[in-house]
Design an enzyme around this catalytic site. Structure first.
Site, PDB file in Angstrom:
ATOM      1  N   PRO A 237       0.119   4.171  -2.523  1.00 51.62           N
ATOM      2  CG  PRO A 237       0.158   6.459  -2.835  1.00 51.62           C
ATOM      3  CD  PRO A 237      -0.730   5.073  -3.017  1.00 51.62           C
ATOM      4  CG  ASP A 238      -2.483   3.515   1.811  1.00 50.75           C
ATOM      5  OD1 ASP A 238      -2.245   4.536   1.934  1.00 50.75           O
ATOM      6  OD2 ASP A 238      -3.835   2.933   1.776  1.00 50.75           O
ATOM      7  CG  HIS A 239      -0.634  -1.248  -0.592  1.00 50.17           C
ATOM      8  ND1 HIS A 239      -1.300  -1.478   0.524  1.00 50.17           N
ATOM      9  CD2 HIS A 239      -1.712  -0.606  -1.248  1.00 50.17           C
ATOM     10  CE1 HIS A 239      -2.594  -1.159   0.415  1.00 50.17           C
ATOM     11  NE2 HIS A 239      -2.730  -0.723  -0.834  1.00 50.17           N
TER      12      HIS A 239
END
Lengths: 402, 405
Positions: free
Chosen positions: B173-175
């Protein structure tokens, strides 16, 4: 209709020719006030049938589950796109739009060249699995194919098993998010300069852009990051079985508070396994990443939590400042205390269903109520009269010029 | 090209680690001025993490940092000192956006809470992106990207059939989900300010953002009340749909048949005439009932062929197929990415030449060219002198006092 006359994309008209990869991109604009018009053939575009469909609901008219999620706030106009008259209406609509989002491949009944031939400047965003150019441009894609050729599947799963796809059609979302952000930026320039732009988004490139640091690991250190995190991921970073499900823990040495908190907790409870964790191998980053240590920690930690519930684990995570959380099922989400507190889920009335359905709420909160779901995904041709009347009116206002 | 679409927009950017900087990078790649406010005493963890050029550590040598911070300016200060706070206030007075991805309360402790910032720049656009949102009973729960996968259903749903949850192999989800929802929200806020004169506060809960990317299976659950079990690489609707072992030790090709015509084409290419002629397998429902049999027969064929050849032969007949790429395949061998000029080489004073992924689209037929990431504190003096009008002596004094790091 909207209770807020000025929303961020009020006055922006988008012609939506997406099917799967690009539909979330146009939804993001629609949720902020853009007029997004799905132009479909009389039979309806194929994405209405994307599975799963809903038992007892005519998916031709109402669409299935993916359609319902990806097309809120949009309008539907049906045209006979094979006829000259239909093509003319589409051109007229495009001429009055600031943005067209087009999805290449599949059963496309509109050609990109025809969109680009419409006079005037605007943003035309093409969304496809591999881009409009290059040796794969005619390849047939799906989510699994994009996750494979983009590189994310390689990084997921376990070392002695096949690479693993991520759930939930993630290539759809990754691609749409890049497409939406790029389109928004291009629109900003168009409004400042009057220059139109063509954006050619590739799902493969979008996935390859989102591989954490795997590209740099290979480029700078010539190591290939692989699934299972062997040699990379700490023994503590995994999902572990507890009494009523699973929890995810991260307590590598790089997160000392989390690691020390686990040790402290085990010590307080007199857990016999804690002695082992004081031995020197556990103080070295490299050894903690080996397969042997990973299996050992799993056995040890699962023994510690076998009688603890997910809720107890979460309470301890909060109290002890551990990086640890339950592995939630979809069925758990509407009971997540944080999401309940923030009133995250939205009830949306869906045509054809006799009860409202919970939808995920806004992906970001704005300090003014600018994001909203005004209406469910449109039925086939639901907006024919309104869109065509609006077009006629704007043509009259422009002095009858088509 | 170096597009200047966002020229004149300035960020006072306090984001660090992964998700936040990946969002603001998009703005610098399009010509906005992103002032990355950093600390030399509390370094961005991504500067301190690897990979490093030739494996040699150094705060200016991280490829991970480089990939998230192209084209930005670095201002390095001790954020705890009052003087650095005053400098930051001066920068905020000239900025359009203040961005951070700290946990709840951290910005307030730095004197940079929304109310404070709004009092010095009333039309500011203020982005926060804590994991679980700014308020609520779990707001202070600590997490990393994988924690977000865990609490959103993504981890639960991702795993092999009949086994436990695994989740994405990265802090997924960070990317993508969170940085680009954030970027989209910032563009919306810029438009809103242009139309109304008012700024906006954006509270992006990374969990709430990511659940939208689980919207398809979530909505199915919400409508039917049934949650599907993990299926590995299979599909509940199509078959065959899996990742198949090919010739070699760890070489794989995905095959995802979506239509009955593709099924027939697959059988032709692989010579599986017995399956092609079996009427029980003519439609998806029949194939799903005998998926084990189909996969076993296909595996016998894929094992005898190179993954790339499997892909090429099947795609030539219109069957969705794609080899599973690792980073070496992508960078060294992938003809498509090479053809489209996806990889960019940038020179850097400490890293030297290295490769970067382009933004994943062509713009008017061209690549968006990147500018190299900054060294820690590389632009501190220029920013103070040219943007804020400080004298060289004042800057020197600030450095001696330890305000600039």
């Amino acid at each position: 209709m909207s209770t807020h006359p000025i929303r961020p994309y009020t006055g922006i008209r988008i012609i939506d020719l997406t099917r799967e990869l690009g539909s979330y991109a146009t939804r993001l604009f629609a949720d902020l006030g853009a007029e997004v018009i799905r132009v479909e053939s009389k039979q309806g575009r194929g994405d209405r049938q994307n599975p799963p469909t809903v038992a007892g609901l005519d998916s031709h008219q109402f669409g299935g589950v993916p359609y319902a999620f990806l097309n809120t706030n949009k309008k539907s106009l049906t045209l006979d796109l094979a006829s000259a008259a239909g093509k003319t209406v589409l051109s007229d609509l495009i001429a009055r739009a600031q943005i067209v989002v087009y999805e290449a491949g599949g059963q496309t009944d509109v050609a990109l060249a025809d969109i680009l031939a419409v006079p005037g400047a605007r943003i035309v965003t093409s969304v496809s699995y591999f881009g409009l150019t290059g040796p794969y441009s005619h390849f047939v894609g799906t989510d699994l194919i994009a996750q494979s050729l983009g590189g994310i599947a390689w990084l997921s799963g376990e070392p002695d098993k096949p690479p693993l796809q991520l759930a939930g059609q993630q290539s759809v979302f990754v691609t749409s998010l890049y497409a939406a952000a790029a389109t928004a930026i291009a629109l900003w320039d168009y409004e400042a300069t009057g220059h139109g732009h063509v954006i050619d988004v590739s799902a493969q490139e979008a996935i390859a852009h989102s591989l954490q640091n795997a590209i740099q690991v290979y480029d700078l250190e010539k190591r290939i990051s692989s699934r299972g995190g062997e040699g990379v991921r700490d023994a503590t970073e995994a999902a572990f079985a507890c009494k009523d499900g699973y929890v995810f823990l991260a307590a590598p040495l790089a997160l000392p508070a989390s690691w020390n908190g686990i040790i402290q907790w085990m010590t307080e409870e007199g857990f016999d396994g804690v002695a082992r964790l004081h031995e020197p191998e556990w103080a070295q980053r490299a050894t903690r990443c080996t397969a042997a240590m990973r299996s050992e920690f799993k056995l040890l930690f699962e023994r510690f939590i076998v009688n603890k519930t997910k809720q107890e684990m979460r309470e301890n995570a909060l109290k002890r400042k551990l990086v640890m959380a339950p592995v939630s099922k979809l069925a758990d989400l509407q009971d997540d205390p944080q999401l309940v507190y923030r009133q995250y889920f939205q009830q949306v009335g869906m045509p054809g269903l006799d009860h409202p359905v919970a939808f995920p709420g806004a992906p970001y909160r704005l300090s003014e109520p600018l994001w909203q779901i005004d209406r469910a995904a449109p039925e086939l041709g639901q907006d024919n009269d309104a869109v065509l009347a609006g077009l006629e009116q704007s043509q009259r206002a422009a002095g009858g010029q088509g | 090209m170096f597009p200047q679409f966002l020229k004149g927009i300035r960020f006072a950017d306090l984001t660090w680690a992964g998700a936040g900087p990946f969002s603001t990078k998009l703005f610098s790649d399009f010509g906005a001025e992103i002032i990355k406010v950093e600390s030399g005493s509390r370094v961005d963890p991504v500067r301190a993490g690897g990979p490093f050029k030739d494996g040699v550590a150094g705060i200016n040598r991280s490829g991970y940092f480089a990939s998230r911070n192209t084209g930005k300016k670095s201002l390095a200060m001790n954020l705890k000192s009052q003087k650095s706070r005053d400098i930051l206030y001066d920068i905020i007075r000239t900025s359009d956006v203040v961005s951070n991805n700290f946990g709840p309360g951290a910005m307030e402790r730095l004197g940079l809470g929304y109310d404070m910032v709004k009092s010095i720049k009333p039309d500011i656009i203020y982005l926060s992106m804590p994991m679980y949102g700014e308020d609520g009973p779990l707001a202070s729960l600590l997490g990393v990207g994988m924690t977000i996968s865990a609490v959103t259903g993504l981890m639960w749903q991702t795993g092999y059939q009949g086994e436990g949850p695994i989740g994405p192999g990265t802090h997924f989800p960070d990317h993508a989900a969170n940085p680009y929802h954030a970027a989209f929200a910032i563009m919306a806020a810029l438009r809103h300010r242009r139309a109304t004169g008012r700024g906006l506060k954006i509270d992006l809960s990374q969990v709430e953002s990511t659940i939208n990317c689980m919207g398809l299976p979530f909505l199915e659950y919400a409508i039917t009340g049934q949650e599907r079990e993990r299926m590995g690489n299979r599909s509940p609707f199509h078959a065959p749909h899996n990742i198949f072992a090919c010739q070699g030790d760890d070489d794989w090709c995905a095959i995802a048949v979506q239509t009955d015509q593709q099924w027939q084409a697959l059988c032709r290419v692989t010579g599986l005439t017995e399956l092609a002629n079996d009427l029980a397998l003519a439609d998806a429902g029949g194939r799903l009932r005998q998926v084990d049999r189909i996969e076993q027969a296909l595996t016998v064929w894929t094992r005898q062929h190179d993954a790339k050849e499997v892909m090429a032969r099947l795609q030539a007949e219109g069957v969705p197929a794609g080899m599973v790429m690792n980073s070496r395949h992508l960078m060294d061998n992938d003809e498509q990415l090479r053809h489209r000029g996806y990889w960019q080489t940038l020179d850097h004073p400490e890293i030297g030449e290295s490769q970067f992924t382009s933004p994943p689209f062509l713009l008017d037929g061209e690549r968006v060219n990147l500018r190299r990431p900054p060294l820690l504190g590389e632009h501190s003096e220029d920013l103070l002198q040219q943007l804020l009008g400080y004298s060289a002596e004042q800057v020197q004094a600030l450095r001696q006092e330890g305000v600039l790091e």
